[in-house]
Motif scaffolding. Structure first.
Motif, short mmCIF file in Angstrom:
data_model
loop_
_atom_site.label_atom_id
_atom_site.label_comp_id
_atom_site.label_asym_id
_atom_site.label_seq_id
_atom_site.Cartn_x
_atom_site.Cartn_y
_atom_site.Cartn_z
N LYS A 64 6.14 3.22 -6.55
CA LYS A 64 5.79 1.81 -6.68
C LYS A 64 6.68 0.91 -5.84
CE LYS A 64 5.27 -1.91 -10.07
NZ LYS A 64 5.39 -2.31 -11.49
N ASP A 65 7.99 1.13 -5.87
CA ASP A 65 8.91 0.28 -5.13
C ASP A 65 9.46 0.96 -3.87
OD1 ASP A 65 8.78 -1.85 -6.95
OD2 ASP A 65 10.15 -0.81 -8.31
N SER A 66 8.83 2.04 -3.49
CA SER A 66 9.31 2.79 -2.33
C SER A 66 9.00 2.06 -1.03
CB SER A 66 8.67 4.18 -2.30
OG SER A 66 8.99 4.86 -1.11
N ALA A 67 9.85 2.27 -0.05
CA ALA A 67 9.62 1.71 1.28
C ALA A 67 8.86 2.68 2.17
CB ALA A 67 10.96 1.36 1.94
N GLU A 68 8.50 3.84 1.62
CA GLU A 68 7.84 4.87 2.42
C GLU A 68 6.34 4.92 2.11
OE1 GLU A 68 8.03 9.69 3.36
OE2 GLU A 68 9.55 8.74 2.09
N PHE A 69 5.54 4.84 3.18
CA PHE A 69 4.09 4.97 3.09
C PHE A 69 3.69 6.15 3.97
CE2 PHE A 69 5.29 0.67 2.32
CZ PHE A 69 4.40 0.14 1.40
N THR A 70 2.73 6.95 3.51
CA THR A 70 2.41 8.16 4.26
C THR A 70 0.90 8.38 4.31
OG1 THR A 70 2.88 10.54 4.46
CG2 THR A 70 2.57 9.66 2.23
N ILE A 71 0.47 9.12 5.32
CA ILE A 71 -0.93 9.50 5.45
C ILE A 71 -1.01 10.82 6.20
CG2 ILE A 71 -1.26 8.21 7.61
CD1 ILE A 71 -4.14 7.66 6.72
N GLU A 72 -1.93 11.68 5.76
CA GLU A 72 -2.21 12.93 6.47
C GLU A 72 -3.52 12.78 7.20
OE1 GLU A 72 -3.14 17.21 4.84
OE2 GLU A 72 -0.95 16.92 4.86
N ILE A 73 -3.52 13.14 8.46
CA ILE A 73 -4.68 12.95 9.32
C ILE A 73 -5.10 14.30 9.88
CG2 ILE A 73 -5.56 11.79 11.39
CD1 ILE A 73 -3.29 9.71 10.97
#
Length: 381
Positions: A64-73
């Motif tokens: 929720k408060d993380s600065a990390e956003f991720t995506i697998e493509i």
């Protein structure tokens, strides 16, 4: 029997090959951005692997408060690379150039910023002492646009420049004639033609001529403290930068030094005599005439380039006799580097002639974007 064996083997090979060709590669993008918990989220747009430039694919926030956003493509076989950008709430584009992703790398960490379009030049450190020269000088900084917005990003594109009081501020510049380097930096960074660069501008002192020349010139009656000045940059200035700006990383490959006139001379001298320190070198309207052309007569022939070769930019004008002579000297040095030192023309060493330009900040500032684009080109180029 032999024919049957061959016939049996060939389909197996074809099937195996087809399976390999149909295999997709899963790659991952990790974006780090210090967003509050109510931040609407990040998405990705791009030009391949199921991405497009019209609608983004949401990234997942780690917590929720993380600065990390991720995506697998998933990238189909045959796709070797692609370009992409991150958006906030799929509506606000990140600033700067597109990201270039090489599929074989597997993953990529990025540090986007969205709102800031200009760098900051308010940071000045006063009276920095040099034990080598027994004097002090001020140092001014250009912090790139992302610096305060994304506090997680680190910076390794560091450019040391001379004559710091002439770089950003007309009030401190000689005769009020400043380069206004921030204009070229902001425009080039936001326009995506260069990566972000952090500039360290060391002011000159009353001993400028001696400090910016590495050898005594009898005809001038001065010169020869250049190595002491360069020693000060290494012993004091660069450590100070890292102390005051902890997110700075000094790396030979991306550490640059650039100046004009005598500042161009000492920059080129630093690049050839200290190749383990500087990976990017900018020499504008350089005073290669110093001490009867000692630089091309002695420094270049004696230099021992270090692999990988540092990148050298040189330029000059044609609007005055002195600049025309500089153009001839620069062309000669360029040929020496290419012919005798194995620099690759236009790749390892680049020269530019500004037609009609004279020896003045009035021309160095407006063309500053050219060495920036040569020394720190966008990673998508």
């Amino acid at each position: 029997i032999h024919v049957k064996k061959v016939v049996m083997i060939i389909p197996l090979l074809l099937t195996s090959t087809a399976a390999a060709l149909s295999t997709a590669s899963a790659v991952q993008v990790n974006a780090f951005y210090p967003a509050p918990s109510f931040f609407p989220g990040l998405s990705v747009r791009g030009d391949a692997c199921g991405l497009n430039w019209d609608k983004g694919v949401p990234m997942t926030r780690k917590e929720k408060d993380s600065a990390e956003f991720t995506i697998e493509i998933d990238c189909p076989s045959g796709v070797r690379d692609f370009e992409f950008k991150v958006l906030a709430d799929d509506s606000t584009w990140e600033q700067g150039s597109n990201h270039h992703f090489t599929v074989a790398d597997g993953s990529r960490d990025i540090y986007p910023w969205f709102n800031t379009k200009s760098g900051d030049t308010s940071m000045i450190i006063k009276n920095v002492y040099s034990k080598e020269l027994n004097n002090t000088r001020d140092v001014i900084f250009y912090l790139p646009p992302s610096y305060y917005e994304n506090s997680l990003k680190t910076y390794s594109n560091i450019l040391v420049m001379h004559d710091g009081q002439n770089l950003f501020n007309r009030a401190t510049a000689y005769m009020g004639n400043a380069w206004m380097c921030q204009d070229a930096l902001d425009t080039s960074i936001i326009g995506g033609t260069i990566d972000e660069v952090l500039v360290v501008g060391a002011y000159n002192t009353p001993d400028r001529i001696n400090e910016y020349t590495y050898v005594y010139d009898p005809s001038e009656g001065s010169g020869g403290k250049g190595d002491l000045y360069l020693d000060w940059i290494e012993s004091t200035l660069l450590p100070l930068v890292q102390k005051e700006l902890p997110r700075v990383q000094i790396k030979r490959e991306t550490l640059g030094i650039l100046g004009s006139s005598l500042g161009g001379l000492i920059s080129c001298y630093a690049g050839l005599t200290r190749p383990s320190v500087y990976g990017r070198v900018g020499c504008m309207s350089s005073s290669f005439w110093w001490d009867e052309n000692d630089f091309q007569n002695n420094v270049v022939p004696a230099s021992k380039p270090l692999e990988p070769l540092n990148h050298i930019y040189m330029d000059s004008g044609t609007g005055s006799l002195g600049e025309k002579e500089c153009t001839a000297y620069t062309a000669n040095i360029y040929d020496q580097l290419v012919t005798d030192k194995d620099y690759s023309a236009e790749q390892d060493v680049f020269k530019y002639v500004d037609e009609g330009a004279t020896h003045s900040e009035s021309y160095w500032g407006p063309r500053f974007h050219i060495p920036l684009e040569d020394l720190y080109p966008s990673s998508t180029v």
